[in-house]
Design a protein around this motif. Structure first.
Motif, mmCIF file in Angstrom:
data_model
loop_
_atom_site.group_PDB
_atom_site.id
_atom_site.type_symbol
_atom_site.label_atom_id
_atom_site.label_comp_id
_atom_site.label_asym_id
_atom_site.label_seq_id
_atom_site.Cartn_x
_atom_site.Cartn_y
_atom_site.Cartn_z
ATOM 1 N N LYS A 94 93.958 36.322 49.006
ATOM 2 C CA LYS A 94 94.995 36.411 50.038
ATOM 3 C C LYS A 94 94.741 37.652 50.895
ATOM 4 C CE LYS A 94 98.478 34.433 47.064
ATOM 5 N NZ LYS A 94 97.924 34.954 45.792
ATOM 6 N N PRO B 270 95.613 40.466 53.599
ATOM 7 C CA PRO B 270 96.800 41.096 54.166
ATOM 8 C C PRO B 270 96.856 40.796 55.668
ATOM 9 C CG PRO B 270 95.089 42.726 53.809
ATOM 10 C CD PRO B 270 94.563 41.426 53.259
ATOM 11 N N GLN B 271 98.045 40.827 56.217
ATOM 12 C CA GLN B 271 98.184 40.629 57.659
ATOM 13 C C GLN B 271 97.491 41.775 58.397
ATOM 14 O OE1 GLN B 271 99.976 38.178 59.600
ATOM 15 N NE2 GLN B 271 99.554 37.117 57.671
ATOM 16 N N THR C 217 99.753 44.779 58.905
ATOM 17 C CA THR C 217 100.002 45.690 57.787
ATOM 18 C C THR C 217 98.847 46.666 57.602
ATOM 19 O OG1 THR C 217 99.027 44.291 56.091
ATOM 20 C CG2 THR C 217 101.374 43.945 56.555
ATOM 21 N N ILE C 218 97.676 46.235 58.008
ATOM 22 C CA ILE C 218 96.517 47.126 57.903
ATOM 23 C C ILE C 218 96.548 48.173 59.009
ATOM 24 C CG2 ILE C 218 94.003 47.232 58.239
ATOM 25 C CD1 ILE C 218 94.609 46.228 55.507
ATOM 26 N N TYR D 219 93.492 44.382 44.455
ATOM 27 C CA TYR D 219 94.028 44.094 45.786
ATOM 28 C C TYR D 219 94.633 45.319 46.467
ATOM 29 C CZ TYR D 219 93.365 39.060 45.898
ATOM 30 O OH TYR D 219 92.805 37.821 45.963
ATOM 31 N N GLU D 220 95.415 46.070 45.691
ATOM 32 C CA GLU D 220 96.072 47.243 46.287
ATOM 33 C C GLU D 220 95.040 48.267 46.751
ATOM 34 O OE1 GLU D 220 99.126 48.799 43.630
ATOM 35 O OE2 GLU D 220 99.635 46.689 43.246
ATOM 36 N N GLU E 65 93.361 47.116 49.868
ATOM 37 C CA GLU E 65 94.172 47.272 51.074
ATOM 38 C C GLU E 65 94.149 48.741 51.534
ATOM 39 O OE1 GLU E 65 98.654 46.081 52.274
ATOM 40 O OE2 GLU E 65 97.613 44.640 50.978
ATOM 41 N N GLN F 236 92.343 50.168 55.041
ATOM 42 C CA GLN F 236 93.089 51.021 55.974
ATOM 43 C C GLN F 236 92.361 52.328 56.244
ATOM 44 O OE1 GLN F 236 96.924 52.441 54.767
ATOM 45 N NE2 GLN F 236 97.518 50.290 54.587
#
Ligand SMILES: [Zn+2]
Lengths: 197, 174
Positions: free
Chosen positions: A61, A63-64, A67-68, B28-29, B32, B36
């Motif tokens: 999945k 992330p949008q 959101t990034i 996953y965290e 992310e 970023q």
């Protein structure tokens, strides 16, 4: 023609061989049952791998994008627009020139030390590849110097050299990792020379 | 380098960078966060971007660099348990087929973990990011021959493992 190596078969399936070689390989495969079977095995492996990777990708999945990108840490960088950017434009080369001058001076003074000065490193290479512990920054020059020194070592070691030139291809794969495209070409030429004479 | 150009680059590539982060960090965290931070780094370092290298090559280099440093700093406490991950099931398939595919899928993930870092890197960039060999060579600053060797060793390992588990025979060659 001798049977085709696994590595060549993979290159062939990935469309990574030149058209001249492609014809040669295709002709051999047509005549040789063993290579036909091996080619099908590799085809199977590639199909399964591609399928599985797709399955894996589908199950992730994402992330949008918002959101990034809209995290508070990032925003300042997006909105930040310096009105002095023209100054940067002129200042940077000036600073760089000064830095180079200092480095050259340094180099002249400390030539006997032969310290390697790394310029603009932007990729990390790991000394211990199994542990990601000791990382250090290196640049293109370092890589080239390293590959060249490896090649020299291989040259100087007669036993190793003979193994590459007269040994099996499988052995070559262990060393190919360390060589540049030109080096590989050189060895291939040498091998072909010894085969034809 | 225009900022709008940079934004476009990021928008186009964020999924690929996230995918790479997930496969490398297995969480996953973390992925992310890493994604970023990678884009933050890209914004911060845009003036260091050298025009002679392709922007996208540069992006991948920053990404890999960051992911390695990230996994260095933070040993993943919560590893993504691959076996409990959502498994994508195609509805029109027999239970046997689904089971077989699931087994294959778990096995592949196990094998990927057992590849050497160099092999894993090339494998992920090739199959997960869909890059060409010469693109990978540019990103990793290695010769094409080296990249192809890494790829070959990875595939050889995968083939051997699949053969050992007898997972190759059931599937027909198309
Ligand atoms: Zn043959």
């Amino acid at each position: 023609m001798k049977c085709i190596t696994d590595k060549k078969l993979l290159d062939y399936l990935n469309g990574e061989v030149k058209s001249k070689q492609k014809g040669k390989i295709a002709r051999h495969i047509n005549k040789c049952e063993t290579c036909q079977r091996r080619l099908n095995e590799w085809k199977n492996v590639l199909n399964i791998t591609e399928d599985l990777v797709q399955t894996d990708k589908d199950s992730i999945k994402f992330p949008q994008f918002d959101t990034i990108i809209n995290k508070p840490q990032i925003e300042p960088f997006i909105s930040e627009e310096s009105s002095f950017s023209w100054l940067k434009y002129w200042l940077k080369p000036a600073i760089a020139t000064a830095a180079v001058a200092v480095l050259v001076l340094f180099a002249i003074i400390f030539v006997p030390l032969k310290e390697k000065v790394s310029v603009n490193p932007d990729y990390v290479v790991f000394e211990n590849e199994y542990k990601y512990t000791e990382a250090h920054l290196i640049d293109d020059e370092y890589i080239i110097a390293f590959e060249q020194s490896m090649l020299k070592e291989i040259y100087q070691d007669e036993e190793l050299r003979n193994k590459i030139l007269y040994g099996t291809w499988e052995y070559l794969y262990d060393i190919i990792d360390l060589l540049s495209d030109e080096d590989i070409k050189f060895f291939e030429n040498e091998i072909n020379k010894t085969k034809t004479t | 380098m225009e900022r709008s150009e940079l934004n476009l680059l990021i928008q186009k590539n964020y999924k690929k960078i996230f995918l790479l982060s997930v496969k490398m960090l297995k969480n996953y965290e973390d992925a992310e966060d890493a994604t970023q931070e990678i884009f933050m780094k890209v914004y911060q370092n845009i003036d260091k971007f050298k025009q002679e290298s392709k922007l996208f090559t540069w992006l991948y280099r920053i990404a890999l660099n960051h992911i390695y440093n990230f996994s260095n700093k933070k040993r993943n406490v919560k590893n993504l348990n691959e076996k409990n991950q959502n498994f994508y099931i195609r509805t029109n398939e027999t239970p046997e087929k689904v089971l077989y595919e699931k087994e294959l899928y778990n096995k592949l993930n196990e094998i990927i973990e057992e590849l050497s870092p160099k092999q894993k890197e090339v494998f992920l960039l090739r199959y997960y990011n869909g890059l060409k060999f010469d693109e990978i060579a540019k990103i990793l600053k290695k010769s094409l021959g080296t990249i192809k060797s890494n790829y070959f060793f990875a595939m050889q390992k995968i083939k051997k493992e699949l053969e050992k588990e007898q997972l190759l025979e059931t599937k027909e060659v198309s």
